[in-house]
Design a protein around this motif. Structure first.
Motif, PDB file in Angstrom:
ATOM      1  N   LEU A   7       0.772  -1.070  -0.050  1.00 41.94           N
ATOM      2  CA  LEU A   7      -0.014   0.086  -0.110  1.00 41.94           C
ATOM      3  C   LEU A   7       0.763   1.282   0.022  1.00 41.94           C
ATOM      4  O   LEU A   7       0.606   2.175  -0.866  1.00 41.94           O
ATOM      5  CB  LEU A   7      -1.154  -0.149   1.391  1.00 41.94           C
ATOM      6  N   LEU A 352      -3.030  -5.797  -5.537  1.00 40.23           N
ATOM      7  CA  LEU A 352      -3.750  -4.690  -4.433  1.00 40.23           C
ATOM      8  C   LEU A 352      -5.031  -4.952  -4.492  1.00 40.23           C
ATOM      9  O   LEU A 352      -5.863  -4.528  -3.359  1.00 40.23           O
ATOM     10  CB  LEU A 352      -3.484  -3.377  -5.442  1.00 40.23           C
ATOM     11  N   LEU A 356      -7.275  -4.552  -0.762  1.00 41.48           N
ATOM     12  CA  LEU A 356      -8.212  -3.566  -0.626  1.00 41.48           C
ATOM     13  C   LEU A 356      -9.378  -4.227  -0.350  1.00 41.48           C
ATOM     14  O   LEU A 356     -10.421  -3.716   0.365  1.00 41.48           O
ATOM     15  CB  LEU A 356      -8.343  -2.617  -1.855  1.00 41.48           C
TER      16      LEU A 356
END
Length: 470
Positions: A7, A352, A356
């Motif tokens: 992140l 990612l 998330l």
């Protein structure tokens, strides 16, 4: 590698890319490639994985939208050369009248004119919008320029074959027919509502001609009525008046026929794409029809038809020049969109989406608002609608399978967010100002204000639709 480090690296890569473009004036293509390279190397893809993500992301997006972009830009260049745009605006004014002209212009720009490269569209429509503004009454310039800006920007991110629309569909793997149908479902009410809001605001005094418009020579006012012109028939000459009316009617009919012929190939292409989408929904498979309804084939056929009608209208020399202009414009669009695809695939490959996905429930409102917000922030910083929309979509595209959200809604939410707060970092902002005779303050009210309203209205339309349609 830990999730938190991924992140951090992703955030740094995006912020650094924005700073390179804004602060250090690095070309967006180079900045995006540097951002993708940094992210891949620091997030665990390694040298080979990073190179593969960059090249494959570029190539996959070109395979998805390359022909579509080229065909769309070429068709738009031909329509510009043939004078079809000017004829369309004049026809709208005659048919709908001054009161409804802002709505007619904005819907036309958002839909049937989206095959035209954005900067070219501004050059064509902005002077016409200003001229029409002088003919529709109080604060007419503000109302017409705002309507044009809303239709132009909403169309470019939501309506096929808008350039950013094609790029978003390519990045997210959205079938073009689906993007066409749902894009229109969102874009039309967004445009109408946003124009209505801005018309109301301007009528309530949010415009000062002395401060918001630059001094200019007064334009000739149109005649108040049909009579009084030099050489007009005498009041008692009924036969002459009858002949004049008949001639005007015949001329109008001929002009409308010419206009329809000029736009017919592009409209037919869009009709074929929509037909293909409906056939897919109905799970109907007819080989010849599936072939011609394929978006690439449909737009290619539309381009061929546009070439033929343009050659007939303006001659071979002008047609060839229009094609040369179109090929030149399409090159820069393809490269920029391609490297946007490189960054998007790099973000996807580092995982990612899974990270998330831990922070969102199955409720679609939260991720769509996040897409909108990221795109809005990126656009305020970068000043590019296409880059901000594609980057936001690429960041959260991997969320779609995690939460069961159709990627088309992510594409539309990213497009909506990328419209927020267009301002002085946008080259379109200054181009519009120079062509409409507005001050910087006036351009902020019309262009920035109007399109920002459309951005908010669009996400307010998208979220409930995504809940209903899934």
């Amino acid at each position: 590698m830990s999730d938190s480090l991924i992140l951090v690296n992703t955030t740094f890569a995006i912020v650094a890319t924005v700073l390179l473009i804004i602060r250090f004036r690095v070309d967006p293509v180079i900045a995006l490639l540097l951002g993708a390279s940094y992210l891949g190397l620091t997030a665990g893809l390694g040298v080979a994985g990073t190179i593969e993500a960059i090249t494959k992301g570029f190539g996959d997006l070109m395979a998805e939208i390359g022909f579509l972009v080229v065909f769309g830009v070429l068709a738009g260049s031909l329509l510009r050369r043939s004078g079809a745009i000017e004829r369309l605006v004049e026809t709208l004014l005659r048919r709908v009248g001054p009161a409804r002209m802002p709505y007619a212009l904005s819907i036309s720009v958002a839909t049937v004119l989206q095959s035209i490269f954005l900067d070219v569209l501004v050059v064509i429509i902005a002077p016409l919008a200003r001229g029409l503004g002088l003919r529709i009454g109080r604060n007419g310039t503000a109302r017409m320029v705002t309507a044009m800006a809303i239709g132009m920007e909403v169309g470019v991110v939501m309506v096929v074959p808008g350039i950013a629309t094609l790029a978003l569909a390519g990045v997210l793997g959205v079938p073009l027919g689906t993007m066409l149908l749902l894009g229109l479902v969102v874009a039309v009410p967004t445009t109408v509502i946003s124009v209505a809001v801005m018309q109301f605001v301007f009528r309530r005094g949010w415009w000062d001609e002395e401060k918001d418009e630059l001094p200019a020579a007064s334009a000739a006012e149109p005649p108040a009525g049909d009579g009084g012109a030099s050489g007009a028939p005498l009041a008692g000459d009924a036969g002459a008046r009858s002949v004049t009316r008949a001639t005007a009617t015949a001329t109008s009919s001929v002009e409308q026929t010419r206009l329809l012929l000029l736009f017919a190939p592009v409209l037919a292409a869009l009709g074929l794409i929509a037909t293909g989408a409906m056939l897919d929904i109905a799970e109907v498979r007819i080989a010849p029809l599936s072939f011609v309804c394929n978006p690439v084939v449909a737009l290619f056929l539309g381009l061929i038809g546009t070439i033929l009608v343009t050659r007939h209208a303006v001659g071979r020399s002008a047609m060839d020049e229009a094609l040369r202009d179109g090929f030149r414009d399409s090159g820069q669009i393809l490269v920029l969109n391609g490297v946007g695809g490189s960054l998007a695939l790099t973000i996807k490959n580092i995982g990612l989406g899974d990270i998330l996905g831990q922070y969102f429930s199955a409720n679609t409102a939260a991720p769509l608002l996040m897409v909108w917000l990221i795109a809005a922030i990126l656009h305020v910083a970068v000043g590019s609608v296409s880059i901000s929309a594609m980057t936001a979509a690429g960041i959260l595209a991997p969320l779609a399978p995690v939460i069961g959200l159709d990627p088309v809604w992510i594409a539309l939410a990213a497009g909506a967010g990328s419209l927020f707060a267009i301002h002085v970092t946008s080259n379109t902002f200054w181009l519009l100002q120079s062509l409409t005779g507005l001050s910087t303050r006036g351009t902020l009210k019309t262009f920035s204000g109007g399109v920002s309203v459309a951005s908010v209205v669009a996400i307010a339309v998208i979220i409930p639709l995504s809940m209903v349609l899934g």
